[in-house]
Scaffold this active site. Structure first.
Site, PDB file in Angstrom:
ATOM      1  N   LYS A  95      43.968 -52.766 -76.508  1.00  0.00           N
ATOM      2  CA  LYS A  95      44.304 -53.503 -77.361  1.00  0.00           C
ATOM      3  C   LYS A  95      45.539 -54.065 -76.400  1.00  0.00           C
ATOM      4  CE  LYS A  95      42.415 -49.712 -80.787  1.00  0.00           C
ATOM      5  NZ  LYS A  95      42.896 -49.168 -81.102  1.00  0.00           N
ATOM      6  N   ALA A 152      47.656 -48.635 -79.272  1.00  0.00           N
ATOM      7  CA  ALA A 152      47.613 -47.389 -79.479  1.00  0.00           C
ATOM      8  C   ALA A 152      46.532 -46.724 -79.995  1.00  0.00           C
ATOM      9  CB  ALA A 152      49.258 -46.827 -80.311  1.00  0.00           C
ATOM     10  N   ASP A 153      46.543 -45.610 -79.580  1.00  0.00           N
ATOM     11  CA  ASP A 153      45.179 -45.380 -80.289  1.00  0.00           C
ATOM     12  C   ASP A 153      44.980 -43.559 -79.586  1.00  0.00           C
ATOM     13  OD1 ASP A 153      41.950 -46.605 -80.180  1.00  0.00           O
ATOM     14  OD2 ASP A 153      41.833 -44.232 -79.854  1.00  0.00           O
ATOM     15  N   GLN A 154      44.454 -42.839 -80.892  1.00  0.00           N
ATOM     16  CA  GLN A 154      44.059 -41.705 -81.344  1.00  0.00           C
ATOM     17  C   GLN A 154      42.542 -41.025 -81.246  1.00  0.00           C
ATOM     18  OE1 GLN A 154      45.464 -39.830 -85.323  1.00  0.00           O
ATOM     19  NE2 GLN A 154      46.490 -38.672 -84.072  1.00  0.00           N
ATOM     20  N   ALA A 213      47.128 -41.789 -77.535  1.00  0.00           N
ATOM     21  CA  ALA A 213      47.917 -42.947 -76.772  1.00  0.00           C
ATOM     22  C   ALA A 213      48.513 -43.648 -76.831  1.00  0.00           C
ATOM     23  CB  ALA A 213      46.474 -43.223 -75.520  1.00  0.00           C
TER      24      ALA A 213
END
Length: 195
Positions: A55, A71-73, A108
């Protein structure tokens, strides 16, 4: 240097705004299902880091003078990675699988400048779901579908999803999907916010 959040997540935008950060938000338009399919052998933490990086790099390559936050989860439990539920039935299945167990959320962040990742971080939070009754599950799923369809695991901790848990260990902001303290440190180092 302008800051761009490579996300359309309402909660991430709210967290940054509430912290007094000036930024713009851009949808990175990443096909997460396709990306995850190429990472089937990766542990959950690496999947979260790679998605955040995808991203930030995509938006950074289009906005070379900005600092881009991706960001990612990812939710991992028993070597299984959970996705956002596709339906009410899927949410029910996920919640029953997570009931009376502890799972880990990996949140993250990847920050890129001029098409190059400059920094990343992944925080972990451990959440123990209580052994809720089927009556409670039906009550929970009768509420706003946004509460269980828009988040991995079928819950939003900041809303009625808190009722699903008996124990939580970890940074609240990491649980919401944007570990703020490490991010703020990096932004100060880059002189994009006052130190």
């Amino acid at each position: 240097m302008n800051i761009i959040l490579a996300s359309t997540s309402k909660i991430r935008r709210s967290i940054l705004s509430n912290a007094g950060i000036e930024f713009s938000a851009v949808d990175p338009e990443i096909d997460e299902a396709k990306a995850k399919a190429s990472m089937l052998e990766f542990p959950a933490q690496k999947v979260a880091l790679e998605l955040a990086k995808l991203k930030s790099l995509k938006i950074s390559s289009q906005n070379r003078t900005a600092l881009v936050i991706g960001a990612d989860q990812v939710l991992g439990s028993n070597n299984h990675i959970f996705n956002k539920p596709a339906s009410r039935i899927d949410a029910e299945k996920q919640l029953l699988e997570l009931r009376n167990t502890t799972h880990t959320l990996y949140s993250a962040i990847s920050c890129s400048i001029n098409g190059v990742e400059k920094w990343n971080h992944c925080a972990e939070a451990h959440l123990t779901m209580r052994n809720f009754t089927l009556d409670f599950l039906l009550y929970y799923l009768s509420g706003n579908p946004e509460n269980y369809l828009s988040s991995v695991g079928g819950y939003k901790l900041e809303e009625t999803g808190i009722q699903l848990f008996e124990k939580i260990e970890g940074d609240y902001f990491a649980i919401l999907g944007l570990p703020m303290l490490p991010l703020l440190d990096f932004l100060r180092e880059q002189k994009t916010i006052p130190s």
